[in-house]
Design an enzyme around this catalytic site. Sequence first.
Site, mmCIF file in Angstrom:
data_model
loop_
_atom_site.group_PDB
_atom_site.id
_atom_site.type_symbol
_atom_site.label_atom_id
_atom_site.label_comp_id
_atom_site.label_asym_id
_atom_site.label_seq_id
_atom_site.Cartn_x
_atom_site.Cartn_y
_atom_site.Cartn_z
ATOM 1 N N VAL A 1 5.082 -6.858 -1.646
ATOM 2 C CA VAL A 1 4.568 -7.419 -2.893
ATOM 3 C C VAL A 1 4.911 -6.428 -3.993
ATOM 4 C CG1 VAL A 1 2.717 -8.793 -1.853
ATOM 5 C CG2 VAL A 1 2.254 -6.438 -2.535
ATOM 6 N N SER A 2 5.053 -6.933 -5.215
ATOM 7 C CA SER A 2 5.467 -6.076 -6.323
ATOM 8 C C SER A 2 4.325 -5.259 -6.896
ATOM 9 C CB SER A 2 6.081 -6.915 -7.442
ATOM 10 O OG SER A 2 7.222 -7.568 -6.963
#
Length: 195
Positions: A10-11
């Site tokens: 995930v960013s």
Amino acid sequence: MITTAKYIRVSSKGQNEARQKDSSMVEYFDTISGVIPFTERPEAIRLLEDVRTGKIKTIVVHSVDRLGRNAYDIQTTMELLNREDINLIVENLGLHSRIDGRQNPIFKMICDLLANVSQIERESIKERIAEGIAIAKTKGKYKGRVKGIIETNEEFLSKYKSEIKLIKNDSFSLSQLNKMTNISINTIRKIKSML
């Protein structure tokens, strides 16, 4: 023991990773921007070490863009895994990179296309964010951080708990840390000064 691994990315901390989770597999979880090359991400590095020692023979990702947001990097990563005889499975497509131990040419064709789409999508997101900020500024709704906020060092550092381990690692430059964590270089300097 040879096993199957799930690579999750995930960013940012606010993103929900639930759709990518699978407790039936060994999980390698990075909270990092997709622009950071796969071979420079902490958990991806650990995963590749386990691949090289023969612990992992199959890697599952939810979608191609979990490998990255740069077409060249995604293609390089897929080629690296192919050289290690890894079967890469892209869940949302139901595609396997290897069938009966041989490379699947359809997998490569589709994933190369999706790698380019992923890169275009990232560039489009950046443009939309910049446009949104510009519009908010003209309407007086975007002001940035409120001035005069005072917080203790502990309160400040507590906001970056998951990134501190990376920031402590002196093998990364400030610009690499900026890309890996999405934290500004000045904030990274401030964190380093407090550690």
